[in-house]
Design a protein around this motif. Structure first.
Motif: not given
Length: 96
Positions: A30-31, A35, A47, A49, A55, A57, A93-95
């Motif tokens: 999960t972001k 972010v 995106m 940060n 990070h 992403l 958006v995810v990591t």
């Protein structure tokens, strides 16, 4: 018989080695809350940060291939679009 067991063990070992490094959507994180994502249109986002650290992403698109994984430094932004994928729409958006 022993030859077949050895061959099967080698195949299983090689199959597992081929999967190392593959990131599935289930393993994406999960972001972070710091972010933020600005959606410009259904297939274009930025995106931001706002964290104190960098990070990695990735943008997840509906009905299209997900973006690559980007390193977004602390305080920086990254524009991502899917203009070449006409049915894409922003999902999350995810990591990575």
């Amino acid at each position: 018989m022993r030859k077949n067991v050895t061959r099967a063990a080698v195949i299983v070992a090689l199959s597992g080695a081929a999967l190392v490094g593959v990131v599935s959507p289930a393993s994406a994180g999960t972001k972070p809350g710091c972010v933020s994502v600005e959606v410009h249109s259904f297939n274009s986002v930025t995106m931001h940060n706002n964290c104190s650290t960098s990070h990695r992403l990735r943008v997840i698109w509906k009905n299209a291939r997900d973006s690559g994984c980007f390193t977004v430094n602390a305080g920086a932004s990254k524009d991502v679009n899917a203009f070449n994928q006409p049915f894409a729409s922003y999902d999350k958006v995810v990591t990575c």
